[in-house]
Design a protein around this motif. Structure first.
Motif, PDB file in Angstrom:
ATOM      1  N   LEU A  11      35.023  35.933  44.062  1.00 38.45           N
ATOM      2  CA  LEU A  11      36.114  35.065  44.493  1.00 38.45           C
ATOM      3  C   LEU A  11      37.185  34.972  43.408  1.00 38.45           C
ATOM      4  CD1 LEU A  11      37.059  33.053  46.704  1.00 38.45           C
ATOM      5  CD2 LEU A  11      35.835  31.297  45.421  1.00 38.45           C
ATOM      6  N   SER A  73      45.422  29.058  49.971  1.00 40.68           N
ATOM      7  CA  SER A  73      45.181  30.428  50.420  1.00 40.68           C
ATOM      8  C   SER A  73      45.906  31.403  49.502  1.00 40.68           C
ATOM      9  CB  SER A  73      45.621  30.612  51.876  1.00 40.68           C
ATOM     10  OG  SER A  73      46.979  30.294  52.024  1.00 40.68           O
ATOM     11  N   SER A  81      43.029  42.055  50.255  1.00 35.49           N
ATOM     12  CA  SER A  81      42.116  40.948  49.968  1.00 35.49           C
ATOM     13  C   SER A  81      42.808  39.632  50.312  1.00 35.49           C
ATOM     14  CB  SER A  81      41.656  40.970  48.510  1.00 35.49           C
ATOM     15  OG  SER A  81      42.738  40.813  47.636  1.00 35.49           O
ATOM     16  N   VAL A  83      41.971  35.214  50.666  1.00 34.78           N
ATOM     17  CA  VAL A  83      41.062  34.138  50.275  1.00 34.78           C
ATOM     18  C   VAL A  83      41.581  32.828  50.857  1.00 34.78           C
ATOM     19  CG1 VAL A  83      40.074  32.872  48.329  1.00 34.78           C
ATOM     20  CG2 VAL A  83      40.461  35.329  48.133  1.00 34.78           C
ATOM     21  N   TYR A 131      36.361  34.613  51.982  1.00 32.90           N
ATOM     22  CA  TYR A 131      37.222  35.722  51.587  1.00 32.90           C
ATOM     23  C   TYR A 131      36.926  36.981  52.378  1.00 32.90           C
ATOM     24  CZ  TYR A 131      33.448  37.386  48.448  1.00 32.90           C
ATOM     25  OH  TYR A 131      32.255  37.824  47.919  1.00 32.90           O
ATOM     26  N   ASP A 133      37.618  41.129  51.788  1.00 28.73           N
ATOM     27  CA  ASP A 133      37.977  42.115  50.762  1.00 28.73           C
ATOM     28  C   ASP A 133      37.683  43.502  51.310  1.00 28.73           C
ATOM     29  OD1 ASP A 133      38.758  43.244  48.338  1.00 28.73           O
ATOM     30  OD2 ASP A 133      36.807  42.928  47.398  1.00 28.73           O
TER      31      ASP A 133
END
Length: 167
Positions: A11, A73, A81, A83, A131, A133
């Motif tokens: 993260l 965010s 990616s 999050v 998340y 990725d």
């Protein structure tokens, strides 16, 4: 959902080089508002805290005193990616902490430095994180999506998606 150190490190790896996060909060009228803020952390915090400098004189400061539920965010479309972090906002009144997090970039917004009376240190205690990725190249992603469109099946293995409980 997980609560593990390797996922926390992943993260942090995903957000550490993104200069701005979008902090979303509930406005007094009930609508959601978002503000771009610079993350001040230099490493992952053991208490799952993210730090931001904001002005005490701004609307955001007052709103967060009333309702501290927020989302932050981050997006890096170039690396595919993304999050999303949910947590509780509070303010830290620690001059030493402000000094430790201070950067030349912050001086543009707070010319009086880390002792500026208008400088508020916002801490967001992250309770939930999610998340996405994508590790595949753009060509592989396009191939998998085209194959899915032809076969009618959803694309598989386009990257890692994880949810974490952090506090």
């Amino acid at each position: 959902m997980e609560h593990d150190t390797p996922a926390r490190e992943t993260l942090w790896k995903l957000i550490k080089d993104i200069k701005f996060g979008m902090l979303t909060h509930r406005h007094a009228n009930g609508m959601l508002h978002a503000h771009p803020l610079t993350t001040q952390n230099r490493s992952i915090d053991e208490q799952s805290l993210l730090y931001f400098f904001i002005p005490r004189s701004g609307e955001l400061y007052g709103r967060l005193l009333t309702d501290g539920q927020v989302n932050v965010s981050y997006a890096d479309p170039g690396d595919d990616s993304y999050v999303s972090l949910s947590g509780q906002a509070s303010f830290v009144e620690d001059l030493a902490q402000k000094e430790a997090l201070w950067s030349p970039m912050a001086k543009a917004w707070f010319p009086a430095g880390h002792t500026d009376p208008n400088l508020a240190l916002l801490a967001v205690r992250v309770g939930h994180a999610e998340y996405w990725d994508v590790k595949e190249s753009k060509m592989v992603q396009l191939y998998k999506m085209a194959k899915a469109a032809i076969t009618g099946e959803q694309p598989r293995d386009l990257g890692e998606h994880k949810e974490l409980t952090l506090s």
